[in-house]
Design a protein around this motif. Sequence first.
Motif, PDB file in Angstrom:
ATOM      1  N   ASN A   1       0.871  -1.177   0.000  1.00 58.19           N
ATOM      2  CA  ASN A   1       0.000   0.000   0.000  1.00 58.19           C
ATOM      3  C   ASN A   1       0.904   1.222   0.000  1.00 58.19           C
ATOM      4  N   ILE A   2       0.325   2.388   0.008  1.00 55.18           N
ATOM      5  CA  ILE A   2       1.116   3.626  -0.055  1.00 55.18           C
ATOM      6  C   ILE A   2       2.094   3.720   1.110  1.00 55.18           C
ATOM      7  N   GLN A   3       1.716   3.221   2.285  1.00 55.26           N
ATOM      8  CA  GLN A   3       2.560   3.325   3.473  1.00 55.26           C
ATOM      9  C   GLN A   3       3.814   2.438   3.408  1.00 55.26           C
ATOM     10  N   ASN A   4       3.716   1.255   2.825  1.00 56.81           N
ATOM     11  CA  ASN A   4       4.878   0.361   2.889  1.00 56.81           C
ATOM     12  C   ASN A   4       5.652   0.221   1.569  1.00 56.81           C
TER      13      ASN A   4
ATOM     14  N   ILE B   1       8.282  -4.143 -11.299  1.00 59.01           N
ATOM     15  CA  ILE B   1       7.845  -4.159 -12.696  1.00 59.01           C
ATOM     16  C   ILE B   1       6.351  -3.908 -12.854  1.00 59.01           C
ATOM     17  N   ASP B   2       5.619  -3.907 -11.723  1.00 62.94           N
ATOM     18  CA  ASP B   2       4.192  -3.601 -11.785  1.00 62.94           C
ATOM     19  C   ASP B   2       3.735  -3.132 -10.410  1.00 62.94           C
ATOM     20  N   VAL B   3       2.843  -2.145 -10.402  1.00 66.55           N
ATOM     21  CA  VAL B   3       2.290  -1.612  -9.152  1.00 66.55           C
ATOM     22  C   VAL B   3       0.787  -1.448  -9.324  1.00 66.55           C
ATOM     23  N   SER B   4       0.045  -1.866  -8.309  1.00 70.61           N
ATOM     24  CA  SER B   4      -1.392  -1.613  -8.272  1.00 70.61           C
ATOM     25  C   SER B   4      -1.722  -1.066  -6.885  1.00 70.61           C
TER      26      SER B   4
ATOM     27  N   MET C   1       2.565  -5.016  -5.388  1.00 73.04           N
ATOM     28  CA  MET C   1       3.722  -4.666  -6.219  1.00 73.04           C
ATOM     29  C   MET C   1       4.272  -5.984  -6.750  1.00 73.04           C
ATOM     30  N   THR C   2       4.749  -5.963  -7.989  1.00 67.15           N
ATOM     31  CA  THR C   2       5.416  -7.138  -8.532  1.00 67.15           C
ATOM     32  C   THR C   2       6.887  -6.813  -8.697  1.00 67.15           C
ATOM     33  N   VAL C   3       7.721  -7.684  -8.134  1.00 65.21           N
ATOM     34  CA  VAL C   3       9.162  -7.507  -8.119  1.00 65.21           C
ATOM     35  C   VAL C   3       9.792  -8.580  -8.997  1.00 65.21           C
TER      36      VAL C   3
END
Length: 173
Positions: A95-98, A114-117, A121-123
Motif C-alpha cells: 500500500n502507499i505506506q509500505n 515491474i508492476d504496481v497496483s 507490487m510485482t518484483v
Amino acid sequence: MKRIITATVQNRSGVLNRVTGLLHKRQFNIESISVGRTETEGISKMTFVVEVEDNQKLEQLTKQLNKQVDVLKVSDITDKAIVARELALIKVGSNIQNRNEIQTIIEPFRANVIDVSKESMTVQVTGKSEKVEALIDLLRPYGVKELARTGLTAFLRGQQPQVTEFTPQSLLQ
C-alpha cells in the motif's frame, strides 16, 4: 546429492515430454528445469537440477538421456565453474505506506519493481537461487500473493573443457 545436468537437444516437438518421461520412469525427481533455444538454429538447451543418490545413478541418468534420439550431448556441470541464474517474479501485498519500505528491501538485491497496483507490487529478481530465496524470505511478511520462478539455467564459464561429458559416441568407446 543435487546435480546440475545440461542436455543439448534437437528443437523438435515432444523432446521435452520424452526426456521428462524418462526421468519420471526412472524415478528421478526434477527440482527445476529450464529449456530454451540456443545460438544454433534448431538446437535447444535443457538445464535440469535433479536429486541423484550416487554416482552410479548419475551415470545411469546420463546414459539413458543419451539414448534419446533427439539428445545431442549431456553434461554434468555441477562441480565446474559455471554461470548459473534464476528469475523470479514476486507479487507482494503493498500500500502507499509500505511501498518505500519494500523498495528499500529489494534494492540491495538489484531487483526491480515491474508492476504496481493499489494493493500489490510485482518484483523481478535474477541471480543465484540462494539470492532469490533470500529475497522471497524478506518479502514474506508483506504477504506473497503470487510467485513464479524459472528454475536454474546455467553453462560453463569461459573456455573450460567438458570433462564430465557424455555423448552417444563416447559411450561406444
